[in-house]
Scaffold this motif. Structure first.
Motif, PDB file in Angstrom:
ATOM      1  N   TYR A  16       1.133 -18.709  41.722  1.00  0.00           N
ATOM      2  CA  TYR A  16       2.533 -18.312  41.837  1.00  0.00           C
ATOM      3  C   TYR A  16       2.602 -17.437  43.084  1.00  0.00           C
ATOM      4  CZ  TYR A  16       3.403 -20.103  37.130  1.00  0.00           C
ATOM      5  OH  TYR A  16       3.548 -20.920  36.053  1.00  0.00           O
ATOM      6  N   LEU A  19       0.436 -14.400  42.614  1.00  0.00           N
ATOM      7  CA  LEU A  19      -0.590 -14.419  41.576  1.00  0.00           C
ATOM      8  C   LEU A  19      -1.368 -15.731  41.613  1.00  0.00           C
ATOM      9  CD1 LEU A  19      -1.627 -12.991  38.915  1.00  0.00           C
ATOM     10  CD2 LEU A  19      -0.031 -14.493  37.715  1.00  0.00           C
ATOM     11  N   VAL A  21      -3.537 -18.203  39.832  1.00  0.00           N
ATOM     12  CA  VAL A  21      -3.764 -18.473  38.409  1.00  0.00           C
ATOM     13  C   VAL A  21      -5.000 -19.341  38.210  1.00  0.00           C
ATOM     14  CG1 VAL A  21      -2.756 -19.359  36.280  1.00  0.00           C
ATOM     15  CG2 VAL A  21      -1.279 -18.319  38.005  1.00  0.00           C
ATOM     16  N   PRO A  40      -7.106 -17.040  26.554  1.00  0.00           N
ATOM     17  CA  PRO A  40      -6.342 -15.846  26.164  1.00  0.00           C
ATOM     18  C   PRO A  40      -4.898 -15.928  26.669  1.00  0.00           C
ATOM     19  CG  PRO A  40      -8.275 -15.271  27.517  1.00  0.00           C
ATOM     20  CD  PRO A  40      -8.193 -16.740  27.494  1.00  0.00           C
ATOM     21  N   ASN A  41      -4.049 -15.046  26.142  1.00  0.00           N
ATOM     22  CA  ASN A  41      -2.663 -14.979  26.598  1.00  0.00           C
ATOM     23  C   ASN A  41      -2.587 -14.707  28.091  1.00  0.00           C
ATOM     24  OD1 ASN A  41      -0.624 -15.536  24.849  1.00  0.00           O
ATOM     25  ND2 ASN A  41      -0.802 -13.593  23.766  1.00  0.00           N
ATOM     26  N   GLY A  42      -1.763 -15.445  28.778  1.00  0.00           N
ATOM     27  CA  GLY A  42      -1.573 -15.192  30.204  1.00  0.00           C
ATOM     28  C   GLY A  42      -2.672 -15.776  31.076  1.00  0.00           C
ATOM     29  N   SER A  43      -3.559 -16.602  30.491  1.00  0.00           N
ATOM     30  CA  SER A  43      -4.665 -17.133  31.287  1.00  0.00           C
ATOM     31  C   SER A  43      -4.238 -18.344  32.119  1.00  0.00           C
ATOM     32  CB  SER A  43      -5.829 -17.503  30.371  1.00  0.00           C
ATOM     33  OG  SER A  43      -5.415 -18.463  29.424  1.00  0.00           O
ATOM     34  N   GLY A  44      -3.119 -18.957  31.777  1.00  0.00           N
ATOM     35  CA  GLY A  44      -2.637 -20.069  32.593  1.00  0.00           C
ATOM     36  C   GLY A  44      -2.562 -21.400  31.859  1.00  0.00           C
ATOM     37  N   LYS A  45      -2.550 -21.372  30.547  1.00  0.00           N
ATOM     38  CA  LYS A  45      -2.506 -22.627  29.779  1.00  0.00           C
ATOM     39  C   LYS A  45      -1.181 -23.363  30.016  1.00  0.00           C
ATOM     40  CE  LYS A  45      -3.085 -20.450  25.870  1.00  0.00           C
ATOM     41  NZ  LYS A  45      -3.164 -19.057  26.344  1.00  0.00           N
ATOM     42  N   THR A  46      -0.077 -22.629  29.859  1.00  0.00           N
ATOM     43  CA  THR A  46       1.228 -23.250  30.079  1.00  0.00           C
ATOM     44  C   THR A  46       1.354 -23.731  31.521  1.00  0.00           C
ATOM     45  OG1 THR A  46       2.238 -21.892  28.354  1.00  0.00           O
ATOM     46  CG2 THR A  46       3.721 -22.855  29.984  1.00  0.00           C
ATOM     47  N   THR A  47       0.838 -22.924  32.435  1.00  0.00           N
ATOM     48  CA  THR A  47       0.872 -23.303  33.852  1.00  0.00           C
ATOM     49  C   THR A  47       0.130 -24.614  34.077  1.00  0.00           C
ATOM     50  OG1 THR A  47       0.942 -20.968  34.453  1.00  0.00           O
ATOM     51  CG2 THR A  47       0.297 -22.524  36.180  1.00  0.00           C
ATOM     52  N   GLN A  82       6.373 -24.709  24.847  1.00  0.00           N
ATOM     53  CA  GLN A  82       6.049 -23.501  24.082  1.00  0.00           C
ATOM     54  C   GLN A  82       7.310 -22.721  23.721  1.00  0.00           C
ATOM     55  OE1 GLN A  82       3.571 -20.718  26.240  1.00  0.00           O
ATOM     56  NE2 GLN A  82       3.046 -19.618  24.382  1.00  0.00           N
TER      57      GLN A  82
END
Ligand SMILES: Nc1ncnc2c1ncn2[C@@H]1O[C@H](COP(=O)(O)OP(=O)(O)O)[C@@H](O)[C@H]1O
Ligand SMILES: [Mg+2]
Lengths: 257, 286
Positions: A16, A19, A21, A40-47, A82
């Motif tokens: 991004y 950032l 990712v 973990p949360n915020g690790s980039g799965k959705t990305t 999500q």
């Protein structure tokens, strides 16, 4: 018999604006596989899912989805987001939400056919009895399953689910996995889950977005070994056993990449 | 009572063409308030539409100035209004797509700058210009040409809404999913914004710049409580808008009060009434 590759990441990096990712992500998925993606949360799965669907573009590297550019092939994917941005004052019935799974760039299909296919998809998630209820009447877990039905309505060859069971009641979660069990083998499934320790026993392979490669800021994707647990239909992720991300059970293809 | 009948006498009398024009303006506007208003509401772009409608005053001010000073003789305020509306729609739309977190700031800026430009140019316009007839609408100024334009836009909006209904519904409900399905969501958004911009300009002749947004949201909001889907909301809010417009016209005539403000007050009262009723129902059902 060779099983075709439906998704292939070649050395993909993504940032991004401020950032980084993902860096140097490489892995592939074969047709019919049931793949779990954890991190973990915020690790980039959705990305990563957004990259697969061509909603974001890689900074470097390439992604092949069904042998094509993601933004071309994505209409063939059933996607369960999500955070479905949901406005409770939006006037719509459950059946109409599911029909949206078949919407196309322009025009529309015959009413009766849409209704038939939408009802079929609602049957798959065992919510057909709620078809004519307002969508806002449903519980959070039921709404998630309606979104699974929406993704299934177009009869996709590949299903991508982004933490579908997060904040779901136990019953809804169980029914969700019953639905997925029926799809196993016929439909390629890529499911993002929040539990880092174990995944459903349906899972063939697990990828983790966690580690960093040496000297890199962004995370990469690694594959871990799975261990069958004797009870309650789960497999344990062996975090200390790492397999190269591109290794799979179809060695004949891994060779000619 | 006699004033009430007096309205109907005037409506059918050849001596009061402006009453008839006002009535038709109400009917034609109601279609836009209903159909476009529902889309604006479910897509949650009322704030964007509000900024566009207020920015329009800038275009009106410049047009009046150019026309009165003879630089561009006979320039209709409508031309400047349309230019400003489309320009602000383009700016807000682009910012909204490129950087969502700056959207609010840009909305406020366009809103304030547009209005200020209007006030400044009107101040320097020779002769007397009263911004209030643009801000609050002046039903007596509605011309036959305005009616033709409104009718044309009604037809365009109904055709587009009918033809692209599945795409409009889907992008409003879940933009990202619609994009995956291959719908050009950005284009849909920009087209809706552009049409809203043009509509705002035509509609402000009826209720005025300040209150256009109220009429694009209140009938839709009122209809939204009971509607089972987006079409029902469109039809329902068109009917509500008709009711509010007509009630506003009659009461404005009878009480000798500004019609635009009357329409909005009635619409607001109805919306609040239904909101309270809905809240009570929700409490009970729990
Ligand atoms: N649109 C965006 N712009 C900037 N940063 C983002 C955006 N979306 C997500 N991020 C950041 O990217 C990282 C990965 O996010 P995400 O893919 O949503 O993680 P996960 O799904 O694993 O929880 C997070 O640090 C998040 O804050
Ligand atoms: Mg996520």
């Amino acid at each position: 018999m060779s099983v075709p590759i439906v998704l292939h990441f070649h050395d993909v990096s993504f940032s991004y604006p401020h950032l980084t990712v993902l860096e140097e992500v490489g892995f592939h998925v074969h047709e019919g596989e049931f793949i779990a993606l954890v991190g973990p949360n915020g690790s980039g799965k959705t990305t990563l899912l957004k990259l697969i669907l061509g909603l974001e573009q890689p900074k470097s590297g390439t992604i092949e989805l069904l042998g094509q550019n993601p933004s071309k092939a994505r209409v063939q994917i059933g996607y369960v987001p999500q955070h479905a941005s949901y406005d409770p004052s939006f006037p719509i019935s459950v059946l109409e939400v599911v029909k949206m799974g078949m919407v196309e760039a322009r025009g529309r299909q015959p009413k009766e056919k849409l209704r038939q296919l939408a009802l079929e998809a609602l049957h798959q998630v065992e919510l057909a009895s709620l078809a004519d209820r307002p969508y806002s009447d449903l519980s959070g877990g039921q709404r998630r399953r309606v979104l699974v039905a929406r993704a299934l309505a177009s009869k996709p060859n590949m299903l991508i689910l982004d933490e579908p069971a997060a904040n779901m009641d136990k019953e809804s979660e169980q029914r969700l996995y019953e639905t997925l069990a029926k799809l196993k083998g016929k439909t390629t499934v890529l499911i993002v889950t929040h539990d880092m320790k174990r995944v459903s026993a349906l899972t063939d392979r697990v990828f983790c977005i966690d580690a960093h490669k040496e000297g890199k800021v962004g995370r990469t994707v690694v594959q871990h070994m799975l261990e069958e647990e004797p009870d309650d239909g789960v497999k344990r992720i062996l975090h200390d056993v790492e397999i190269p991300a591109d290794q799979c059970r179809y060695p004949q293809e891994a060779g000619n990449e | 009572m006699s004033e009430f009948m007096g309205f109907f006498d005037a409506l059918f009398s050849p001596d009061f063409p402006f009453v008839r024009n006002a009535f038709f303006a109400g009917v034609l506007s109601s279609v836009l308030f209903g159909v476009l208003g529902s889309v604006v509401t479910v897509k949650r772009i009322a704030g964007l539409a509000g900024a566009i409608s207020h920015a329009v005053l800038g275009g009106i001010g410049i047009s009046l100035y150019l026309s009165a000073t003879g630089m561009v003789p006979n320039l209709s305020p409508m031309v400047g209004a349309i230019v400003f509306a489309l320009l602000s729609a383009l700016i807000i739309g682009t910012v909204s797509l490129k950087s969502k977190q700056r959207e609010d700031t840009v909305i406020q800026a366009i809103w304030a700058i547009g209005m200020s430009i209007g006030v400044l140019f009107m101040a320097k316009t020779p002769g007397y210009t009263d911004p209030s007839s643009y801000l609050f609408g002046n039903i007596l100024l509605i011309s036959t040409q305005d009616l033709v334009l409104l009718l044309t836009l009604d037809v365009v909006v109904i055709l587009l809404a009918w033809y692209f209904y599945p795409q409009i519904e889907a992008t409003s409900f879940d933009e990202e999913f619609s994009q995956v399905r291959g719908i050009p969501t950005r284009l849909v958004f920009l087209v809706i914004l552009a049409i809203t911009a043009v509509a705002v300009v035509l509609l402000q002749t009826f209720v005025g710049i300040v209150m256009v947004i109220a009429m694009l949201t209140l009938p839709a909001g009122t209809a939204g409580f009971g509607a089972k889907n987006l079409v029902a909301m469109m039809v329902g809010s068109t009917l509500f808008a008709l009711l509010f417009s007509f009630a506003g016209l009659v009461s404005g005539w009878v009480l000798d009060l500004p019609v635009g403000a009357m329409v909005v007050v009635i619409a607001g009262a109805f919306f609040l009434g239904r909101s309270v009723g809905h809240l009570i129902k929700m409490r009970r059902s729990r």
